[in-house]
Design a protein around this motif. Structure first.
Motif, PDB file in Angstrom:
ATOM      1  N   GLU A  40      29.672  52.578  44.621  1.00  0.00           N
ATOM      2  CA  GLU A  40      30.964  52.564  43.939  1.00  0.00           C
ATOM      3  C   GLU A  40      31.014  53.686  42.905  1.00  0.00           C
ATOM      4  O   GLU A  40      30.138  53.813  42.055  1.00  0.00           O
ATOM      5  CB  GLU A  40      31.201  51.216  43.270  1.00  0.00           C
ATOM      6  N   VAL A  41      32.076  54.493  42.979  1.00  0.00           N
ATOM      7  CA  VAL A  41      32.282  55.579  42.028  1.00  0.00           C
ATOM      8  C   VAL A  41      33.055  55.082  40.816  1.00  0.00           C
ATOM      9  O   VAL A  41      32.672  55.327  39.668  1.00  0.00           O
ATOM     10  CB  VAL A  41      33.023  56.748  42.701  1.00  0.00           C
ATOM     11  N   ALA A  42      34.154  54.390  41.048  1.00  0.00           N
ATOM     12  CA  ALA A  42      34.996  53.887  39.965  1.00  0.00           C
ATOM     13  C   ALA A  42      35.924  52.833  40.537  1.00  0.00           C
ATOM     14  O   ALA A  42      36.226  52.821  41.738  1.00  0.00           O
ATOM     15  CB  ALA A  42      35.810  55.009  39.333  1.00  0.00           C
ATOM     16  N   ALA A  43      36.391  51.943  39.661  1.00  0.00           N
ATOM     17  CA  ALA A  43      37.327  50.895  40.075  1.00  0.00           C
ATOM     18  C   ALA A  43      38.086  50.417  38.852  1.00  0.00           C
ATOM     19  O   ALA A  43      37.658  50.583  37.715  1.00  0.00           O
ATOM     20  CB  ALA A  43      36.584  49.724  40.724  1.00  0.00           C
ATOM     21  N   PHE A  44      39.237  49.824  39.106  1.00  0.00           N
ATOM     22  CA  PHE A  44      40.006  49.179  38.046  1.00  0.00           C
ATOM     23  C   PHE A  44      40.585  47.866  38.571  1.00  0.00           C
ATOM     24  O   PHE A  44      41.166  47.839  39.656  1.00  0.00           O
ATOM     25  CB  PHE A  44      41.153  50.082  37.573  1.00  0.00           C
ATOM     26  N   PRO A  45      40.405  46.777  37.780  1.00  0.00           N
ATOM     27  CA  PRO A  45      39.567  46.683  36.581  1.00  0.00           C
ATOM     28  C   PRO A  45      38.101  46.949  36.917  1.00  0.00           C
ATOM     29  O   PRO A  45      37.703  46.835  38.072  1.00  0.00           O
ATOM     30  CB  PRO A  45      39.769  45.238  36.121  1.00  0.00           C
ATOM     31  N   ALA A  46      37.337  47.311  35.888  1.00  0.00           N
ATOM     32  CA  ALA A  46      35.915  47.558  36.104  1.00  0.00           C
ATOM     33  C   ALA A  46      35.279  46.314  36.701  1.00  0.00           C
ATOM     34  O   ALA A  46      35.477  45.203  36.205  1.00  0.00           O
ATOM     35  CB  ALA A  46      35.234  47.924  34.783  1.00  0.00           C
ATOM     36  N   ARG A  47      34.543  46.509  37.766  1.00  0.00           N
ATOM     37  CA  ARG A  47      33.989  45.371  38.490  1.00  0.00           C
ATOM     38  C   ARG A  47      32.681  44.914  37.865  1.00  0.00           C
ATOM     39  O   ARG A  47      31.928  45.699  37.291  1.00  0.00           O
ATOM     40  CB  ARG A  47      33.798  45.744  39.951  1.00  0.00           C
ATOM     41  N   GLN A  48      32.434  43.592  37.988  1.00  0.00           N
ATOM     42  CA  GLN A  48      31.246  42.967  37.430  1.00  0.00           C
ATOM     43  C   GLN A  48      30.416  42.356  38.545  1.00  0.00           C
ATOM     44  O   GLN A  48      30.942  42.042  39.632  1.00  0.00           O
ATOM     45  CB  GLN A  48      31.639  41.878  36.419  1.00  0.00           C
ATOM     46  N   PRO A  49      29.116  42.179  38.328  1.00  0.00           N
ATOM     47  CA  PRO A  49      28.298  41.513  39.349  1.00  0.00           C
ATOM     48  C   PRO A  49      28.886  40.147  39.704  1.00  0.00           C
ATOM     49  O   PRO A  49      29.290  39.385  38.831  1.00  0.00           O
ATOM     50  CB  PRO A  49      26.927  41.367  38.659  1.00  0.00           C
ATOM     51  N   GLY A  54      37.304  42.082  47.190  1.00  0.00           N
ATOM     52  CA  GLY A  54      38.679  42.529  47.025  1.00  0.00           C
ATOM     53  C   GLY A  54      39.226  42.410  45.621  1.00  0.00           C
ATOM     54  O   GLY A  54      40.437  42.583  45.412  1.00  0.00           O
ATOM     55  N   ASP A  55      38.365  42.152  44.634  1.00  0.00           N
ATOM     56  CA  ASP A  55      38.824  41.993  43.248  1.00  0.00           C
ATOM     57  C   ASP A  55      38.976  43.355  42.576  1.00  0.00           C
ATOM     58  O   ASP A  55      38.129  43.803  41.803  1.00  0.00           O
ATOM     59  CB  ASP A  55      37.835  41.126  42.445  1.00  0.00           C
ATOM     60  N   PHE A  56      40.070  44.067  42.888  1.00  0.00           N
ATOM     61  CA  PHE A  56      40.354  45.351  42.265  1.00  0.00           C
ATOM     62  C   PHE A  56      41.830  45.672  42.448  1.00  0.00           C
ATOM     63  O   PHE A  56      42.499  45.143  43.334  1.00  0.00           O
ATOM     64  CB  PHE A  56      39.507  46.472  42.898  1.00  0.00           C
ATOM     65  N   MET A  57      42.349  46.559  41.581  1.00  0.00           N
ATOM     66  CA  MET A  57      43.644  47.182  41.807  1.00  0.00           C
ATOM     67  C   MET A  57      43.456  48.453  42.620  1.00  0.00           C
ATOM     68  O   MET A  57      44.265  48.773  43.485  1.00  0.00           O
ATOM     69  CB  MET A  57      44.346  47.472  40.486  1.00  0.00           C
ATOM     70  N   TRP A  58      42.395  49.191  42.291  1.00  0.00           N
ATOM     71  CA  TRP A  58      41.981  50.335  43.100  1.00  0.00           C
ATOM     72  C   TRP A  58      40.477  50.494  43.001  1.00  0.00           C
ATOM     73  O   TRP A  58      39.854  50.048  42.042  1.00  0.00           O
ATOM     74  CB  TRP A  58      42.707  51.619  42.697  1.00  0.00           C
ATOM     75  N   ARG A  59      39.931  51.160  44.006  1.00  0.00           N
ATOM     76  CA  ARG A  59      38.471  51.336  44.049  1.00  0.00           C
ATOM     77  C   ARG A  59      38.157  52.608  44.826  1.00  0.00           C
ATOM     78  O   ARG A  59      38.753  52.872  45.878  1.00  0.00           O
ATOM     79  CB  ARG A  59      37.810  50.131  44.723  1.00  0.00           C
ATOM     80  N   VAL A  60      37.229  53.394  44.292  1.00  0.00           N
ATOM     81  CA  VAL A  60      36.751  54.607  44.950  1.00  0.00           C
ATOM     82  C   VAL A  60      35.253  54.458  45.176  1.00  0.00           C
ATOM     83  O   VAL A  60      34.513  54.058  44.266  1.00  0.00           O
ATOM     84  CB  VAL A  60      37.047  55.856  44.093  1.00  0.00           C
TER      85      VAL A  60
END
Length: 222
Positions: A40-49, A54-60
């Motif tokens: 994972e490069v980046a995501a929003f919201p910042a993901r947690q263990p 699918g818990d993201f608005m966007w993810r790279v």
């Protein structure tokens, strides 16, 4: 080496929020089916263990695909893939037992766009590949990926978040305005710019002619 001069990025304090993400620091997470690993490069919201996939608005992310097989489904998500290395993949979009469309990623930085809820079966052309993956939940945001190469004219890029991913070569990014610091990106590094509402960029080459950037623009719709 490509030198990118970026202007017009600012937040309410006159400077964008800039984060340099080193590719060497990304952590590889294996797929449950054993078909590859994802960084994972980046995501929003910042993901947690422990967060669901699918818990993201966007993810790279960057994925190493080791074997053929089905892609995971992400309902409500728009997906963009770009081939980074390897001989490539053929992504068969299925309807029952029939192939309704094939997305071919056979040349470096070929791009495929498809719905996350589509049933996708991946075939490897000749061995393992590495790809760049943008996922955006379409009810809250829009995302675009562009390939920037040497010799490009001035480009305007509006977005709430802009990510500049160094796909090959070595790149120096210079932010104009509130933050004039030059940053060198090696292959696999990313410059994330939040509050980049009016980003303009020029690319120049010193003769190496091997640099390329994947420019990601994300705009929130609500």
């Amino acid at each position: 080496m490509i030198v990118a001069a970026v202007s017009g990025v600012s937040d309410v304090n006159g400077a964008a929020n800039v984060t340099l993400i080193r590719g060497a620091d990304l952590v590889a997470a294996p797929w449950k089916n054993g078909g590859g690993v994802t960084r994972e490069v980046a995501a929003f919201p910042a993901r947690q263990p422990g967060d669901a996939p699918g818990d993201f608005m966007w993810r790279v992310s960057v994925a190493d695909v080791a074997q053929a097989g089905p892609f995971s489904r992400f309902d409500g998500v728009d997906r963009t893939l770009a081939l980074l290395s390897g001989a490539g993949m053929l992504l068969d979009e299925m309807d029952g037992a029939s192939v309704v469309k094939t997305h071919a990623l056979t040349q470096q930085l070929d791009i495929a766009r498809f719905d996350g809820e589509a049933r996708i079966d991946a075939r490897l052309v000749d061995g393992a590949t590495r790809d760049f993956n943008l996922m955006v939940r379409r009810d809250v945001a829009r995302g675009e990926v562009e390939v920037w190469r040497a010799g490009a004219q001035l480009r305007a890029l509006d977005g709430d978040v802009v990510l500049l991913f160094c796909a090959s070569g070595a790149i120096t990014v210079t932010l104009m305005g509130g933050d004039a610091q030059a940053r060198k990106l090696d292959s696999g590094d990313t410059l994330r710019i939040d509050a980049a509402d009016a980003l303009a960029c020029t690319l120049t080459d010193d003769g190496a002619d091997d640099g390329a950037v994947l420019a990601v623009r994300i705009r929130y719709t609500r």
